[in-house]
Write an enzyme that holds these catalytic residues in place. Structure first.
Site, PDB file in Angstrom:
ATOM      1  CE  LYS A 118      -3.165   2.420   3.073  1.00  0.00           C
ATOM      2  NZ  LYS A 118      -3.902   2.342   4.337  1.00  0.00           N
TER       3      LYS A 118
ATOM      4  CD  GLU B 245      10.230  -5.713   6.371  1.00  0.00           C
ATOM      5  OE1 GLU B 245      10.005  -4.583   5.859  1.00  0.00           O
ATOM      6  OE2 GLU B 245      10.028  -5.973   7.567  1.00  0.00           O
TER       7      GLU B 245
ATOM      8  N   GLY C 144      -4.151  -1.887   5.991  1.00  0.00           N
ATOM      9  CA  GLY C 144      -3.464  -3.099   5.521  1.00  0.00           C
ATOM     10  C   GLY C 144      -4.154  -4.377   5.977  1.00  0.00           C
ATOM     11  NE  ARG C 145      -5.219  -3.243  12.170  1.00  0.00           N
ATOM     12  CZ  ARG C 145      -4.594  -2.080  12.064  1.00  0.00           C
ATOM     13  NH1 ARG C 145      -3.575  -1.940  11.227  1.00  0.00           N
ATOM     14  NH2 ARG C 145      -4.983  -1.033  12.762  1.00  0.00           N
TER      15      ARG C 145
ATOM     16  CD  GLU D 148      -0.749  -4.056  12.322  1.00  0.00           C
ATOM     17  OE1 GLU D 148       0.102  -4.962  12.290  1.00  0.00           O
ATOM     18  OE2 GLU D 148      -1.153  -3.478  11.307  1.00  0.00           O
TER      19      GLU D 148
ATOM     20  CG  HIS E  16      -2.703 -34.728  19.637  1.00  0.00           C
ATOM     21  ND1 HIS E  16      -2.823 -36.020  20.090  1.00  0.00           N
ATOM     22  CD2 HIS E  16      -3.824 -34.485  18.908  1.00  0.00           C
ATOM     23  CE1 HIS E  16      -3.949 -36.546  19.643  1.00  0.00           C
ATOM     24  NE2 HIS E  16      -4.574 -35.624  18.907  1.00  0.00           N
TER      25      HIS E  16
ATOM     26  CE  LYS F 258       5.781  -0.859   7.450  1.00  0.00           C
ATOM     27  NZ  LYS F 258       4.790  -0.515   6.453  1.00  0.00           N
TER      28      LYS F 258
END
Ligand code: G6Q
Length: 526
Positions: free
Chosen positions: A206, A212, A263-264, A350, A381, A496
Site C-alpha cells: 500500500k 522488506e 493493511g489488515r 494491531e 496434542h 519500520k
C-alpha cells in the site's frame, strides 16, 4: 497523560452492572448447570453461521447488561458511520491519521449500498478495479501458470490465509506462492520451484516503501534479468495511488487501493483480489466478496442477537474486561484455516493493542487480548494441556464445519474423519466448560474455561467471505465500545523506522555512536 473522562467505556451504567455480575460468574462446572436447554437458548443464527455461547460464563443478566453496553457506547451506530465513510481513523487533538475506514466499500457491489458519499465514491472506484482485473486476467489467460505474491503484514497475512483456506476451489492449472519475509531463504525456496517465464509476480504494498517488500521485489527482478526475461512483462503492482510504486511503466499492470483501506483490512480489495481471482477464478473471488458483504449487512443489525460479530465482541469484552482473561485462543477445527488465526492475530492485536482512547487519554481498563491458536485436533496434542489444567484461564473461540471441502472421506471405526473432527471440537468445548471431578488431583479439571463455538456447513468462498468480515467487525466493535482507534498502527511504523537506523550503521551511512545500543547488539553478530 490524563485519564479517560467520564462518559467513556467504564463510566457506562452497564459497566457497573457487569462489574458486579463478574463477582459471581456463572459456574459452568457446577453439576446440572450446563444443560441442553441452556445450549439451545444460547445459540444465535445469522447468515450461514450458528454461534453457540452456552459454554461462556454468562447468564441472561450478563447478556442483557452486555447488550446495554453496546447500546450505551453506540456500537452499531459507529459501525453505520464506518460503513458510510465517516472519518473514524483519528486521535482527536493530536497528530494522527485522519481517514475514513472503508474496507466494506470494496465489496459493496451486491445491493443495499451504504448511502454516504465517501462510501459511494469508494465503491465506484473499487468496482472499476474489479472490472479492470477481470479484463486483465482474461487478456493474459494462458500466459501464466504460477503467481507469486510479494508483500508483508496486511499485504500478505489475510490474502495468504484466505487462499490457503480455499485451495479446494482453486482453478485448474494455476498455482499461487508467497514471499513475505526479508529472510532470503523465503524467496529462495519459492523461486527454486518456478518456471519464471510462466510466472506472474504480484508486488503488493500500500505504501510502496516497505523495505522488506522493496528488497524482495528487487531480488525477484534480478532473477528475471539473469534469466533474460523482462520483469515489466511479468510484474504487477498493487499499491496506493501516488505511492513510490505507482509507476505503471515498470509493470505489466497496476491496481490500486486507497488510504481508507487499512493493511489488515485489505484482503477483499485488490491486495487479495489479484491473487485470489487468478488462483481461484474471478467468480470465486466474487462469491468471496458477496459473503463478506452479507456479513457487513449483518453487522448493521440493531438486535445484538442477530448481529453475530457484535455478539462475539460483547462476549470477548466480558471475558477480557470483567473476567480479566488476558489471552484468547482461536481454534479452527479445519485444516484449511491453518493460517487464519495468524491473520486474526494481526487483525485483532494491531487494531486493539492500544493504550489511549480516541482523545489521547490513557485508558484504565484492558483493551485487546493476546490472540493465538492453531487448528484442532492438532492443538489437542500440544498446548491444550495448559488450557485444561494450567494456572491461567484462557478464553477460546472454536470454529467448525459439518461438511468437508473436498468431499473425500472414510468411515473408520464406525465414523467418518469429519465426524471425528467435529466430535473432538464439541467434546473439548464441553470438557473445558464443565471440567472433571476426581479424588486424584492429577486427574482433576476445574472447568470454567469459557468458550464459544461458531459453526457453518462448509467452508466455501462465500462462507470464507462471511468469516473474514465476521472477525473484522468483531474487532471493530470492540474498538468502538472501548472508544479506541482500531485503525492505526504506530507500533508497526516504529518497527519500520528502527530497522533503518541499524541498517544505516551497517551500510556506513551512520556512525556506530549514532545508535550505540543497536551497534552493541550488532557487534555481537560479527
Ligand atoms: C497493517 C499494517 C502492516 C502493513 C505492512 C505492509 O494494517 O499497516 O501490517 O500491512 O507493514 O505495508 P505495505 O502494504 O505498505 O507494504
Amino acid at each position: 497523560m490524563s485519564q479517560s473522562p467520564t462518559g467513556s467505556f467504564q463510566q457506562t451504567s452497564a459497566y457497573k452492572k457487569l462489574e458486579d455480575l463478574a463477582k459471581t460468574p456463572f459456574d459452568l462446572a457446577q453439576e446440572g448447570n450446563l444443560t441442553a436447554d441452556r445450549i439451545n437458548a444460547m445459540t444465535a443464527h445469522a447468515g450461514p453461521f450458528k454461534l453457540s455461547f452456552g459454554t461462556e460464563r454468562v447468564t441472561e443478566d450478563v447478556m442483557n447488561s452486555l447488550f446495554e453496553l453496546a447500546s450505551e457506547t453506540g456500537a452499531v451506530s459507529k459501525m453505520q458511520r464506518m460503513q458510510m465513510g465517516d472519518i473514524l481513523n483519528q486521535i482527536e487533538g493530536y497528530e494522527s491519521e485522519n481517514r475514513a475506514v472503508l474496507h466494506t466499500a470494496m465489496r459493496d457491489f451486491f445491493g443495499n449500498q451504504q448511502t454516504g458519499p465517501r462510501a459511494a465514491q469508494a465503491m465506484v472506484l473499487a468496482k472499476a478495479e474489479c472490472e479492470k482485473l477481470k479484463t486483465f486476467l482474461s487478456k493474459v489467460d494462458g500466459r501464466f501458470t504460477d503467481l507469486v505474491l510479494v508483500g508483508i503484514g496486511g499485504s500478505d497475512l489475510g490474502p495468504r490465509a484466505i487462499y490457503m483456506a480455499l485451495q479446494a476451489y482453486k482453478k485448474k492449472g494455476k498455482r499461487v506462492h508467497f514471499i513475505s519475509n526479508v529472510d532470503p531463504d523465503d524467496a529462495a525456496l519459492v523461486l527454486e520451484t518456478l518456471n519464471l517465464d510462466k510466472t506472474m509476480v504480484v508486488v503488493v504494498s500500500k505504501s510502496g516503501n516497505t523495505l522488506e517488500t522493496q528488497t524482495n521485489e528487487e531480488l525477484v527482478r534480478e532473477r528475471y534479468n539473469k534469466a533474460h526475461l523482462k520483469p515489466e512483462n511479468h510484474f504487477v503492482a498493487v499499491t496506493g495511488k501516488g505511492s513510490p510504486m505507482d509507476n505503471p511503466s515498470n509493470y505489466l499492470a497496476s491496481f490500486y487501493i486507497w488510504d481508507y483501506i487499512g493493511g489488515r483490512y485489505s484482503a477483499t480489495s485488490m491486495v487479495g483480489g489479484v491473487m485470489l481471482a487468478f488462483g481461484l477464478g474471478f467468480d470465486n473471488y466474487m462469491e468471496f466478496l458477496r459473503g463478506a458483504h452479507d456479513m457487513d449487512q449483518i453487522a448493521l443489525q440493531d438486535d445484538p442477537k442477530k448481529n453475530l460479530p457484535l455478539l462475539a465482541a460483547l462476549l470477548g469484552i466480558w471475558n477480557r474486561n470483567f473476567l480479566k482473561l488476558p489471552t484468547l485462543a482461536i481454534i479452527p477445527y479445519s485444516q484449511a484455516l491453518v493460517r487464519f488465526t495468524a491473520h486474526l492475530q494481526q487483525c485483532d492485536m494491531e487494531s486493539n493493542g492500544k493504550h489511549i482512547d480516541k482523545s489521547g487519554h490513557e485508558v484504565d481498563f484492558h483493551t485487546g487480548p493476546i490472540v493465538w491458536g492453531e487448528p484442532g485436533t492438532n492443538g489437542q496434542h500440544s498446548f491444550y494441556q495448559l488450557i485444561h489444567q494450567g494456572t491461567d484461564t484462557i478464553a477460546l473461540e472454536f470454529i467448525g464445519f459439518t461438511e468437508t471441502q473436498y468431499g473425500q472421506d472414510l468411515k473408520f471405526k464406525g465414523t467418518t474423519c469429519q465426524e471425528k473432527l467435529i466430535a473432538n471440537l464439541l467434546a473439548q468445548s464441553i470438557a473445558l466448560a464443565i471440567g472433571q471431578k476426581s479424588d486424584n488431583p492429577n486427574k482433576r479439571f476445574c472447568g470454567n474455561r469459557p468458550n464459544s463455538v461458531l459453526l457453518a456447513k462448509r467452508l466455501d468462498p462465500y462462507v470464507m467471505g462471511n468469516l473474514l468480515a465476521y472477525y473484522e467487525h468483531k474487532v471493530a466493535f470492540q474498538g468502538f465500545m472501548w472508544n479506541i482507534n482500531s485503525f492505526d498502527q504506530e507500533g508497526v511504523q516504529l518497527g519500520k523506522l528502527l530497522a533503518t537506523k541499524i541498517l544505516d550503521v551497517i551500510n556506513g551511512q551512520a556512525k556506530q555512536d549514532s545508535f550505540t545500543l543497536g551497534s552493541a547488539l550488532l557487534n555481537l553478530m560479527m
